[in-house]
Design a protein around this motif. Sequence first.
Motif, PDB file in Angstrom:
ATOM      1  N   GLN A  91       0.193  -1.277   0.561  1.00  0.00           N
ATOM      2  CA  GLN A  91      -0.265   0.163  -0.083  1.00  0.00           C
ATOM      3  C   GLN A  91       1.105   1.118   0.325  1.00  0.00           C
ATOM      4  O   GLN A  91      -0.108   1.989  -0.459  1.00  0.00           O
ATOM      5  N   GLN A 132       3.523 -10.470   6.501  1.00  0.00           N
ATOM      6  CA  GLN A 132       3.150 -12.431   6.872  1.00  0.00           C
ATOM      7  C   GLN A 132       3.440 -12.960   6.183  1.00  0.00           C
ATOM      8  O   GLN A 132       3.278 -12.904   4.704  1.00  0.00           O
ATOM      9  N   VAL A 142      -3.279 -10.721  -5.477  1.00  0.00           N
ATOM     10  CA  VAL A 142      -3.378  -8.807  -4.678  1.00  0.00           C
ATOM     11  C   VAL A 142      -2.419  -7.891  -5.528  1.00  0.00           C
ATOM     12  O   VAL A 142      -3.063  -7.075  -5.823  1.00  0.00           O
ATOM     13  N   ARG A 146      -4.140  -4.843  -7.670  1.00  0.00           N
ATOM     14  CA  ARG A 146      -3.630  -3.626  -7.496  1.00  0.00           C
ATOM     15  C   ARG A 146      -2.946  -3.104  -8.647  1.00  0.00           C
ATOM     16  O   ARG A 146      -2.939  -1.513  -8.487  1.00  0.00           O
TER      17      ARG A 146
ATOM     18  N   ALA B  32      -3.571 -13.937   6.784  1.00  0.00           N
ATOM     19  CA  ALA B  32      -3.198 -12.715   6.132  1.00  0.00           C
ATOM     20  C   ALA B  32      -3.943 -11.676   6.084  1.00  0.00           C
ATOM     21  O   ALA B  32      -3.599 -10.356   5.807  1.00  0.00           O
ATOM     22  N   LEU B  33      -5.346 -12.615   5.482  1.00  0.00           N
ATOM     23  CA  LEU B  33      -5.978 -11.438   4.605  1.00  0.00           C
ATOM     24  C   LEU B  33      -6.904 -10.785   5.070  1.00  0.00           C
ATOM     25  O   LEU B  33      -8.413 -10.565   3.875  1.00  0.00           O
ATOM     26  N   VAL B  90     -16.740 -11.153  -9.835  1.00  0.00           N
ATOM     27  CA  VAL B  90     -16.762 -10.313  -9.034  1.00  0.00           C
ATOM     28  C   VAL B  90     -16.780  -8.615  -8.487  1.00  0.00           C
ATOM     29  O   VAL B  90     -17.511  -8.285  -7.677  1.00  0.00           O
ATOM     30  N   GLN B  91     -16.374  -8.251  -9.991  1.00  0.00           N
ATOM     31  CA  GLN B  91     -16.779  -6.688  -9.982  1.00  0.00           C
ATOM     32  C   GLN B  91     -18.120  -6.650  -9.833  1.00  0.00           C
ATOM     33  O   GLN B  91     -18.126  -4.976  -9.462  1.00  0.00           O
ATOM     34  N   VAL B 129     -13.736 -14.734  -9.594  1.00  0.00           N
ATOM     35  CA  VAL B 129     -12.642 -13.472  -9.834  1.00  0.00           C
ATOM     36  C   VAL B 129     -11.747 -13.689 -11.331  1.00  0.00           C
ATOM     37  O   VAL B 129     -11.042 -15.029 -11.125  1.00  0.00           O
ATOM     38  N   ALA B 141      -7.818 -14.571  -2.489  1.00  0.00           N
ATOM     39  CA  ALA B 141      -6.292 -12.750  -1.825  1.00  0.00           C
ATOM     40  C   ALA B 141      -7.269 -12.067  -2.243  1.00  0.00           C
ATOM     41  O   ALA B 141      -7.670 -11.009  -1.465  1.00  0.00           O
ATOM     42  N   VAL B 142      -7.218 -12.115  -3.949  1.00  0.00           N
ATOM     43  CA  VAL B 142      -8.564 -11.488  -4.429  1.00  0.00           C
ATOM     44  C   VAL B 142      -9.611 -10.569  -3.856  1.00  0.00           C
ATOM     45  O   VAL B 142     -10.117  -9.124  -3.612  1.00  0.00           O
ATOM     46  N   ASP B 145      -8.891  -8.989  -0.245  1.00  0.00           N
ATOM     47  CA  ASP B 145      -8.443  -7.589  -0.523  1.00  0.00           C
ATOM     48  C   ASP B 145      -9.849  -6.190  -0.666  1.00  0.00           C
ATOM     49  O   ASP B 145      -9.697  -5.274  -0.750  1.00  0.00           O
ATOM     50  N   ARG B 146     -10.866  -7.145  -1.562  1.00  0.00           N
ATOM     51  CA  ARG B 146     -11.912  -6.068  -2.660  1.00  0.00           C
ATOM     52  C   ARG B 146     -13.083  -6.685  -1.335  1.00  0.00           C
ATOM     53  O   ARG B 146     -13.262  -5.244  -1.529  1.00  0.00           O
ATOM     54  N   GLU B 149     -11.493  -3.762   1.654  1.00  0.00           N
ATOM     55  CA  GLU B 149     -11.202  -3.015   0.921  1.00  0.00           C
ATOM     56  C   GLU B 149      -9.543  -2.247   1.676  1.00  0.00           C
ATOM     57  O   GLU B 149      -9.502  -0.753   1.496  1.00  0.00           O
ATOM     58  N   GLY B 150      -8.770  -3.664   1.439  1.00  0.00           N
ATOM     59  CA  GLY B 150      -7.905  -2.983   1.872  1.00  0.00           C
ATOM     60  C   GLY B 150      -7.507  -2.001   3.297  1.00  0.00           C
ATOM     61  O   GLY B 150      -6.578  -2.614   3.881  1.00  0.00           O
ATOM     62  N   GLU B 152      -7.620  -4.624   5.915  1.00  0.00           N
ATOM     63  CA  GLU B 152      -6.388  -6.108   5.806  1.00  0.00           C
ATOM     64  C   GLU B 152      -5.205  -5.347   5.716  1.00  0.00           C
ATOM     65  O   GLU B 152      -4.783  -6.481   7.189  1.00  0.00           O
ATOM     66  N   LEU B 153      -4.876  -4.788   5.094  1.00  0.00           N
ATOM     67  CA  LEU B 153      -3.344  -4.866   5.685  1.00  0.00           C
ATOM     68  C   LEU B 153      -2.594  -3.942   6.496  1.00  0.00           C
ATOM     69  O   LEU B 153      -1.993  -4.034   7.015  1.00  0.00           O
ATOM     70  N   ASP B 154      -3.596  -3.378   7.263  1.00  0.00           N
ATOM     71  CA  ASP B 154      -3.511  -2.531   8.492  1.00  0.00           C
ATOM     72  C   ASP B 154      -4.167  -3.581  10.271  1.00  0.00           C
ATOM     73  O   ASP B 154      -3.662  -2.971  10.880  1.00  0.00           O
TER      74      ASP B 154
END
Lengths: 178, 178
Positions: A91, A132, A142, A146, B32-33, B90-91, B129, B141-142, B145-146, B149-150, B152-154
């Motif tokens: 990110q 991780q 991913v 992105r 992880a996600l 997915v979109q 996907v 994974a995709v 993440d969707r 909306e990101g 999970e990275l924090d």
Amino acid sequence: MQGEPEVVILRLGHRPGRDERMTTHVGLTGRALGADRVILVDTESSKDTIEDITGRFGGPYEVEVVSSHRPVIRDWEGKIVHLTMYGERVQDVEADIRAAHSEDPLLIVVGAEKVPFEVYDAADWNVGVTNQPHSEVAGLAVFLDRLFEGRELDREWVGAKKRVIPQKTGKRVEPVDE
Amino acid sequence: MQGEPEVVILRLGHRPGRDERMTTHVGLTGRALGADRVILVDTESSKDTIEDITGRFGGPYEVEVVSSHRPVIRDWEGKIVHLTMYGERVQDVEADIRAAHSEDPLLIVVGAEKVPFEVYDAADWNVGVTNQPHSEVAGLAVFLDRLFEGRELDREWVGAKKRVIPQKTGKRVEPVDE
């Protein structure tokens, strides 16, 4: 993808036997999510599987097998991303990478067993999709989503013999006449 | 993730031996996600690997092993997504799924070998996907993440013994004192 600088995946050599399927999944994920080509180190059977899928569901998508990753990295004309859980947070660097890829081809290096230090050193970005331990396939997926900001989901396929028609329930596959 | 309705991954049974590593990667990718828990069908060794990673790098993340997916799906109180290359794009459906998940727990079913029709039928959404054959790990994974909306990275980790510090080059791992 068509009309953009090339995106190539370099899958580093894996332990014989153990990671064959994972290497196949790396190659197929690259194809499905917008890469143009995958380079595999020493693995003919993954090549056959990926080419079989491309023959049936379309391309363009090339598979190349090499005996070492070194010349590929050394001779690459463009930018290099190495996906690793030890790298900078995706990110934080994805915008810079997208900007670079708008002008130059991009090589995405995906590790397997222990990655030699020279790979970290040669990369313009070492990138962690999370810091991780999880899956190189997940990280690649991913990252590509992105990088292309979802455009890869609308990719059009050339030379497909069949096509899946999205369904609420069940399966629908149609032959393609071109 | 903490403070949100639960997200649970159900990995359907795989061919003995063949997909063990892929199942481990599904479980680790969920951790992880941003997922809270993974349910595996009949595979103790993947459970051990995932719990070992959680012990070292933190949680919360639960692993459960069951002998059949049927009661899990039948008794689930919330919405169900089944990831499949035959599903809706997915979109096209992700916004609806995000809205549903803001109120209800979500079960994400990830197939392995041939998925029985009852799973397509029980799902609130069958989601592709891409409608291309690639990797259940990549699709998961995709999707995550969707879904998040990101965010999970924090994600923050509880009970970790060590932590990776993001680096431009090389590796840095520090012990965690809690």
